[in-house]
Write a protein that holds these residues in place. Structure first.
Motif, PDB file in Angstrom:
ATOM      1  N   THR A   1     -12.576 -48.370  11.451  1.00 56.91           N
ATOM      2  CA  THR A   1     -13.210 -47.073  11.246  1.00 56.91           C
ATOM      3  C   THR A   1     -14.544 -47.093  12.009  1.00 56.91           C
ATOM      4  O   THR A   1     -14.627 -47.718  13.061  1.00 56.91           O
ATOM      5  CB  THR A   1     -13.390 -46.794   9.736  1.00 56.91           C
ATOM      6  N   THR A   2     -15.566 -46.438  11.495  1.00 56.26           N
ATOM      7  CA  THR A   2     -16.905 -46.507  12.095  1.00 56.26           C
ATOM      8  C   THR A   2     -17.901 -46.957  11.038  1.00 56.26           C
ATOM      9  O   THR A   2     -17.628 -46.867   9.836  1.00 56.26           O
ATOM     10  CB  THR A   2     -17.344 -45.143  12.674  1.00 56.26           C
ATOM     11  N   ILE A   3     -19.041 -47.409  11.480  1.00 49.83           N
ATOM     12  CA  ILE A   3     -20.005 -48.045  10.587  1.00 49.83           C
ATOM     13  C   ILE A   3     -20.500 -47.096   9.496  1.00 49.83           C
ATOM     14  O   ILE A   3     -20.803 -47.522   8.372  1.00 49.83           O
ATOM     15  CB  ILE A   3     -21.199 -48.608  11.395  1.00 49.83           C
ATOM     16  N   ASP A   4     -20.586 -45.780   9.802  1.00 53.73           N
ATOM     17  CA  ASP A   4     -21.034 -44.799   8.807  1.00 53.73           C
ATOM     18  C   ASP A   4     -19.896 -43.883   8.354  1.00 53.73           C
ATOM     19  O   ASP A   4     -20.141 -42.873   7.676  1.00 53.73           O
ATOM     20  CB  ASP A   4     -22.201 -43.970   9.349  1.00 53.73           C
ATOM     21  N   PHE A   5     -18.679 -44.207   8.745  1.00 56.28           N
ATOM     22  CA  PHE A   5     -17.487 -43.441   8.370  1.00 56.28           C
ATOM     23  C   PHE A   5     -17.559 -41.992   8.869  1.00 56.28           C
ATOM     24  O   PHE A   5     -17.014 -41.077   8.246  1.00 56.28           O
ATOM     25  CB  PHE A   5     -17.269 -43.464   6.855  1.00 56.28           C
ATOM     26  N   ARG A   6     -18.218 -41.814  10.015  1.00 56.52           N
ATOM     27  CA  ARG A   6     -18.305 -40.494  10.637  1.00 56.52           C
ATOM     28  C   ARG A   6     -17.856 -40.593  12.087  1.00 56.52           C
ATOM     29  O   ARG A   6     -17.902 -41.671  12.693  1.00 56.52           O
ATOM     30  CB  ARG A   6     -19.737 -39.944  10.558  1.00 56.52           C
ATOM     31  N   MET A   7     -17.442 -39.473  12.638  1.00 59.40           N
ATOM     32  CA  MET A   7     -17.035 -39.456  14.034  1.00 59.40           C
ATOM     33  C   MET A   7     -18.226 -39.788  14.925  1.00 59.40           C
ATOM     34  O   MET A   7     -19.308 -39.209  14.755  1.00 59.40           O
ATOM     35  CB  MET A   7     -16.467 -38.088  14.408  1.00 59.40           C
ATOM     36  N   PRO A   8     -18.078 -40.729  15.842  1.00 57.52           N
ATOM     37  CA  PRO A   8     -19.205 -41.120  16.690  1.00 57.52           C
ATOM     38  C   PRO A   8     -19.626 -40.017  17.642  1.00 57.52           C
ATOM     39  O   PRO A   8     -18.792 -39.284  18.178  1.00 57.52           O
ATOM     40  CB  PRO A   8     -18.667 -42.338  17.447  1.00 57.52           C
ATOM     41  N   ALA A   9     -20.915 -39.910  17.849  1.00 59.32           N
ATOM     42  CA  ALA A   9     -21.445 -38.905  18.780  1.00 59.32           C
ATOM     43  C   ALA A   9     -21.377 -39.405  20.213  1.00 59.32           C
ATOM     44  O   ALA A   9     -21.376 -38.607  21.154  1.00 59.32           O
ATOM     45  CB  ALA A   9     -22.885 -38.554  18.417  1.00 59.32           C
ATOM     46  N   LYS A  10     -21.299 -40.734  20.381  1.00 59.54           N
ATOM     47  CA  LYS A  10     -21.322 -41.283  21.734  1.00 59.54           C
ATOM     48  C   LYS A  10     -20.196 -42.298  21.923  1.00 59.54           C
ATOM     49  O   LYS A  10     -19.993 -43.182  21.086  1.00 59.54           O
ATOM     50  CB  LYS A  10     -22.675 -41.955  22.012  1.00 59.54           C
ATOM     51  N   TRP A  11     -19.475 -42.145  23.024  1.00 56.26           N
ATOM     52  CA  TRP A  11     -18.432 -43.090  23.413  1.00 56.26           C
ATOM     53  C   TRP A  11     -18.851 -43.765  24.716  1.00 56.26           C
ATOM     54  O   TRP A  11     -19.571 -43.190  25.525  1.00 56.26           O
ATOM     55  CB  TRP A  11     -17.094 -42.383  23.612  1.00 56.26           C
TER      56      TRP A  11
ATOM     57  N   GLN B   1     -12.536 -37.319   6.000  1.00 54.82           N
ATOM     58  CA  GLN B   1     -13.576 -37.913   6.845  1.00 54.82           C
ATOM     59  C   GLN B   1     -13.148 -39.301   7.322  1.00 54.82           C
ATOM     60  O   GLN B   1     -13.310 -39.652   8.502  1.00 54.82           O
ATOM     61  CB  GLN B   1     -14.875 -37.993   6.049  1.00 54.82           C
ATOM     62  N   PHE B   2     -12.599 -40.082   6.389  1.00 58.08           N
ATOM     63  CA  PHE B   2     -12.140 -41.421   6.756  1.00 58.08           C
ATOM     64  C   PHE B   2     -10.963 -41.359   7.727  1.00 58.08           C
ATOM     65  O   PHE B   2     -10.911 -42.112   8.702  1.00 58.08           O
ATOM     66  CB  PHE B   2     -11.737 -42.211   5.510  1.00 58.08           C
ATOM     67  N   LEU B   3      -9.996 -40.477   7.442  1.00 63.87           N
ATOM     68  CA  LEU B   3      -8.808 -40.377   8.295  1.00 63.87           C
ATOM     69  C   LEU B   3      -9.180 -40.038   9.734  1.00 63.87           C
ATOM     70  O   LEU B   3      -8.572 -40.551  10.682  1.00 63.87           O
ATOM     71  CB  LEU B   3      -7.841 -39.331   7.733  1.00 63.87           C
ATOM     72  N   GLU B   4     -10.189 -39.192   9.922  1.00 60.85           N
ATOM     73  CA  GLU B   4     -10.611 -38.821  11.273  1.00 60.85           C
ATOM     74  C   GLU B   4     -11.141 -40.026  12.037  1.00 60.85           C
ATOM     75  O   GLU B   4     -10.818 -40.226  13.218  1.00 60.85           O
ATOM     76  CB  GLU B   4     -11.668 -37.715  11.202  1.00 60.85           C
ATOM     77  N   THR B   5     -11.951 -40.850  11.377  1.00 61.45           N
ATOM     78  CA  THR B   5     -12.502 -42.018  12.067  1.00 61.45           C
ATOM     79  C   THR B   5     -11.433 -43.086  12.294  1.00 61.45           C
ATOM     80  O   THR B   5     -11.422 -43.751  13.335  1.00 61.45           O
ATOM     81  CB  THR B   5     -13.664 -42.623  11.275  1.00 61.45           C
ATOM     82  N   TRP B   6     -10.539 -43.261  11.330  1.00 65.22           N
ATOM     83  CA  TRP B   6      -9.445 -44.228  11.475  1.00 65.22           C
ATOM     84  C   TRP B   6      -8.537 -43.852  12.646  1.00 65.22           C
ATOM     85  O   TRP B   6      -8.159 -44.701  13.453  1.00 65.22           O
ATOM     86  CB  TRP B   6      -8.662 -44.294  10.163  1.00 65.22           C
ATOM     87  N   GLU B   7      -8.228 -42.563  12.761  1.00 63.88           N
ATOM     88  CA  GLU B   7      -7.404 -42.097  13.873  1.00 63.88           C
ATOM     89  C   GLU B   7      -8.145 -42.222  15.203  1.00 63.88           C
ATOM     90  O   GLU B   7      -7.554 -42.584  16.227  1.00 63.88           O
ATOM     91  CB  GLU B   7      -6.974 -40.654  13.631  1.00 63.88           C
ATOM     92  N   ALA B   8      -9.456 -41.950  15.210  1.00 64.37           N
ATOM     93  CA  ALA B   8     -10.245 -42.063  16.437  1.00 64.37           C
ATOM     94  C   ALA B   8     -10.287 -43.499  16.945  1.00 64.37           C
ATOM     95  O   ALA B   8     -10.366 -43.731  18.160  1.00 64.37           O
ATOM     96  CB  ALA B   8     -11.661 -41.554  16.191  1.00 64.37           C
ATOM     97  N   MET B   9     -10.192 -44.466  16.023  1.00 70.21           N
ATOM     98  CA  MET B   9     -10.210 -45.874  16.413  1.00 70.21           C
ATOM     99  C   MET B   9      -8.797 -46.436  16.632  1.00 70.21           C
ATOM    100  O   MET B   9      -8.605 -47.653  16.662  1.00 70.21           O
ATOM    101  CB  MET B   9     -10.946 -46.704  15.353  1.00 70.21           C
ATOM    102  N   GLY B  10      -7.834 -45.535  16.794  1.00 71.01           N
ATOM    103  CA  GLY B  10      -6.481 -45.968  17.158  1.00 71.01           C
ATOM    104  C   GLY B  10      -5.567 -46.303  16.002  1.00 71.01           C
ATOM    105  O   GLY B  10      -4.530 -46.953  16.198  1.00 71.01           O
ATOM    106  N   ARG B  11      -5.909 -45.877  14.785  1.00 73.14           N
ATOM    107  CA  ARG B  11      -5.096 -46.159  13.601  1.00 73.14           C
ATOM    108  C   ARG B  11      -4.800 -47.658  13.457  1.00 73.14           C
ATOM    109  O   ARG B  11      -3.693 -48.068  13.093  1.00 73.14           O
ATOM    110  CB  ARG B  11      -3.770 -45.383  13.651  1.00 73.14           C
ATOM    111  N   GLN B  12      -5.781 -48.468  13.735  1.00 71.74           N
ATOM    112  CA  GLN B  12      -5.596 -49.918  13.666  1.00 71.74           C
ATOM    113  C   GLN B  12      -5.540 -50.378  12.207  1.00 71.74           C
ATOM    114  O   GLN B  12      -6.420 -50.051  11.405  1.00 71.74           O
ATOM    115  CB  GLN B  12      -6.734 -50.628  14.393  1.00 71.74           C
ATOM    116  N   SER B  13      -4.524 -51.180  11.894  1.00 75.67           N
ATOM    117  CA  SER B  13      -4.312 -51.608  10.507  1.00 75.67           C
ATOM    118  C   SER B  13      -3.530 -52.911  10.479  1.00 75.67           C
ATOM    119  O   SER B  13      -2.501 -53.039  11.143  1.00 75.67           O
ATOM    120  CB  SER B  13      -3.519 -50.544   9.720  1.00 75.67           C
ATOM    121  N   LEU B  14      -3.999 -53.877   9.686  1.00 79.62           N
ATOM    122  CA  LEU B  14      -3.307 -55.155   9.487  1.00 79.62           C
ATOM    123  C   LEU B  14      -3.107 -55.411   8.006  1.00 79.62           C
ATOM    124  O   LEU B  14      -4.004 -55.167   7.205  1.00 79.62           O
ATOM    125  CB  LEU B  14      -4.113 -56.311  10.088  1.00 79.62           C
TER     126      LEU B  14
END
Length: 277
Positions: free
Chosen positions: A201-211, A258-271
């Protein structure tokens, strides 16, 4: 003596009569089979089955196949909240959120390994960083190959992705599964079976402003320095719940969408790993 001799003669005569009767019975069966085209199928005493006729030359009946049991599909529960251990990545590994989250998963599975134990097992991409004029990376390692940067905070650190971290999980848990790219329902089914998952996900669980995008030995990669990994331990209609290695908070509630958006933005990575039968 005469009495004894007579007795022996009578017994011999009796045996002969019994033998003749038995032989005539068998002979009658054979004659019957020739005339009718049938033969006797006689079971053994061990089978204790009744005598039956079958047409001569016919094959024995085929055994009735026993159907395999139908696999039971796991049921998604309305809500789940698992009690998994939480560990902090600080102070030793300020960039080690992924390996710390993996240690939570392993300890939940009964594998007693700390983040420092796993450090030596984690693959590392040693590609040195080359910076652009604005200070952003122009050329660096690939997190799908190994950990990129300095995990201890002694230099610029980034992280590691599911592809490179999965072998560490598989080495410690034989039933390891990489659920990356799937639907979130798969993770809910894992949780419903009592198994957490490491997710990105992201460190603040929000969509990043910068890539940022940099080149690597295996091609360019686009990502964000807000990248983060946590242990997913629960969900309900409004929230998901995570053990966060950055804050050390256990069962931290994050708004579901909010979480689903960040998880999807990071490629839905899951182990995760498969339940023990």
């Amino acid at each position: 003596m005469n009495v004894l001799w007579k007795t022996i003669k009578y017994m011999a005569a009796f045996v002969m009569v019994v033998g003749l009767v038995f032989s005539s019975g068998v002979f009658s069966v054979l004659i019957y089979g020739r005339l009718t085209g049938k033969e006797w199928a006689i079971s053994t005493y061990a089978d204790a089955a009744p005598i039956a006729f079958r047409p001569a030359g016919s094959a024995s009946p085929e055994p009735v196949p026993v159907p395999s049991p139908t696999p039971v599909k796991p049921e998604r529960k309305a809500s789940v909240l698992l009690d998994a251990p939480v560990y902090r990545q600080h102070p030793e590994l300020p960039s080690g959120c992924e390996i710390t989250s993996l240690s939570m998963l392993l300890n939940f599975a009964g594998v007693a390994k700390s983040k420092m134990d796993l450090l030596s097992e984690m693959p590392v991409d040693m590609t040195p960083i080359t910076l652009k004029s604005d200070g952003s990376p122009a050329y660096w390692g690939n997190p799908n190959t190994g950990f990129v940067g300095e995990i201890s905070g002694k230099g610029r650190g980034f992280g590691i992705y599911h592809t490179a971290l999965f072998p560490v999980l598989k080495e410690n848990v034989p039933g390891a599964v990489d659920l990356t790219g799937g639907e979130f329902e798969e993770l809910e089914l894992q949780l419903s079976q009592g198994i957490p998952a490491v997710v990105w996900t992201t460190i603040d669980f929000r969509m990043p402003a910068k890539w940022v995008t940099w080149d690597t030995p295996t091609g360019p990669i686009k990502t964000t320095f807000m990248e983060h990994a946590v242990l997913l331990v629960g969900y309900d209609d409004q929230n998901v719940y995570v053990n966060d290695p950055w804050t050390g908070k256990k069962q931290l509630a994050v708004e579901r969408q909010q979480f689903l958006e960040t998880w999807e933005a990071m490629g839905r990575q899951s182990l995760s790993y498969e339940p023990v039968s």
